[in-house]
Design a protein around this motif. Structure first.
Motif, PDB file in Angstrom:
ATOM      1  N   GLY A   8       0.982  -1.124   0.169  1.00 51.13           N
ATOM      2  CA  GLY A   8       0.178  -0.035  -0.067  1.00 51.13           C
ATOM      3  C   GLY A   8       0.913   1.434   0.110  1.00 51.13           C
ATOM      4  N   LEU A   9       1.650   1.330  -1.006  1.00 48.30           N
ATOM      5  CA  LEU A   9       2.809   2.451  -0.994  1.00 48.30           C
ATOM      6  C   LEU A   9       3.110   2.978  -2.212  1.00 48.30           C
ATOM      7  CD1 LEU A   9       5.706   0.820   1.500  1.00 48.30           C
ATOM      8  CD2 LEU A   9       3.881   2.803   2.003  1.00 48.30           C
ATOM      9  N   TRP A  10       3.814   4.211  -2.641  1.00 45.53           N
ATOM     10  CA  TRP A  10       4.207   4.570  -3.657  1.00 45.53           C
ATOM     11  C   TRP A  10       2.790   4.970  -4.711  1.00 45.53           C
ATOM     12  CZ3 TRP A  10       7.461  -0.018  -3.060  1.00 45.53           C
ATOM     13  CH2 TRP A  10       8.561   0.464  -2.170  1.00 45.53           C
ATOM     14  N   LEU A  11       2.279   3.934  -5.372  1.00 46.54           N
ATOM     15  CA  LEU A  11       1.560   4.210  -6.146  1.00 46.54           C
ATOM     16  C   LEU A  11      -0.045   4.077  -5.671  1.00 46.54           C
ATOM     17  CD1 LEU A  11       2.863   1.803  -8.934  1.00 46.54           C
ATOM     18  CD2 LEU A  11       3.404   4.390  -8.545  1.00 46.54           C
ATOM     19  N   THR A  12      -0.256   3.758  -4.420  1.00 47.55           N
ATOM     20  CA  THR A  12      -1.505   3.333  -3.961  1.00 47.55           C
ATOM     21  C   THR A  12      -1.589   3.558  -2.609  1.00 47.55           C
ATOM     22  OG1 THR A  12      -3.374   2.067  -3.768  1.00 47.55           O
ATOM     23  CG2 THR A  12      -1.159   0.919  -4.087  1.00 47.55           C
ATOM     24  N   HIS A  13      -2.575   3.886  -1.916  1.00 45.22           N
ATOM     25  CA  HIS A  13      -2.529   4.064  -0.529  1.00 45.22           C
ATOM     26  C   HIS A  13      -3.507   2.731   0.140  1.00 45.22           C
ATOM     27  CE1 HIS A  13      -1.204   8.303  -0.501  1.00 45.22           C
ATOM     28  NE2 HIS A  13      -2.094   8.287  -1.491  1.00 45.22           N
ATOM     29  N   THR A  14      -3.867   1.836  -0.683  1.00 48.89           N
ATOM     30  CA  THR A  14      -4.345   0.509  -0.204  1.00 48.89           C
ATOM     31  C   THR A  14      -3.841  -0.557  -0.648  1.00 48.89           C
ATOM     32  OG1 THR A  14      -6.849   1.657  -0.267  1.00 48.89           O
ATOM     33  CG2 THR A  14      -6.448  -0.589  -0.003  1.00 48.89           C
ATOM     34  N   ALA A  15      -3.544  -1.599   0.226  1.00 46.21           N
ATOM     35  CA  ALA A  15      -3.050  -2.914  -0.458  1.00 46.21           C
ATOM     36  C   ALA A  15      -4.058  -3.768  -0.999  1.00 46.21           C
ATOM     37  CB  ALA A  15      -2.304  -3.566   0.753  1.00 46.21           C
TER      38      ALA A  15
END
Length: 216
Positions: free
Chosen positions: A126-133
């Motif tokens: 859930g990092l860099w490109l998105t805030h959700t896994a």
């Protein structure tokens, strides 16, 4: 300190260099380091042809539609990344170590480039490109391999390693991508005095004779 900004900028450039050496595109380096595109062009992409452009990869859509070898390669990167994150590694350190470990497997044609690895890692943590896994690494109950799956599931669906085992004997592409390892010949351990005198353990063309008749 007056040098704090310079130290931060130098660490950003050193970090960007590692990504570029692994084949990262300009947009990927920009997202990971925060450096501006003009600075990246000046230091790493002086030739415009070296800066690859295009749409960034989308791991969720790609993994769903990927073929067997691509999904297996994705799992070979994702499983060590998830393991490092669980053990407390920083996300960027886990990304670099997991991808370098994936390259060290020596596959004839790796299916996951660094940009794809960043996208996969981002959707796992859930990092860099998105805030959700959106993706999770689960252990297959049949083959005990770690495989990627959609977030929210408890057991993976369509494990690629189970499919790999069933297709390996009859699919030449799978055998070429994962060749059968050649058994290594283990060297005999040196025992006794030969461990301290290596010359004694080397065979000669004519073995020495210690009989009195041969010494005359």
């Amino acid at each position: 300190m007056h040098t704090l900004f310079a130290q931060q900028r130098l660490s950003q450039y050193a970090e960007a260099r590692e990504y570029v050496e692994l084949g990262a595109r300009l947009v990927t380096v920009q997202r990971l380091t925060g450096l501006r595109p003009p600075d990246l062009h000046r230091w790493f992409f002086r030739d415009p042809r070296q800066a690859q452009f295009g749409r960034p990869p989308n791991a969720v859509q790609w993994y769903t539609l990927a073929n067997l070898l691509q999904r297996v390669d994705a799992c070979l990167f994702a499983a060590p990344f998830q393991r490092l994150i669980t053990r407390g590694f920083a996300p960027k350190a886990a990304l670099l170590n997991a991808y370098r470990g994936y390259l060290e497997l020596g596959l004839c044609q790796p299916r996951v480039d660094f940009d794809r690895a960043v996208d996969l890692a981002g959707h796992i943590a859930g990092l860099w490109l998105t805030h959700t896994a959106h993706l999770i690494v689960l252990t297959c109950p049949l083959c005990a391999c770690d495989t990627l799956s959609t977030q929210g599931l408890k057991t993976p669906l369509d494990c690629p390693f189970c499919q790999l085992q069933s297709r390996y004997p009859r699919d030449k592409r799978v055998r070429v991508h994962f060749p059968t390892p050649v058994p290594r010949q283990l060297a005999m351990p040196r025992l006794g005095i030969s461990a301290f005198c290596p010359g004694l353990s080397q065979p000669t063309s004519t073995p020495p004779s210690f009989s009195r008749r041969a010494q005359r």
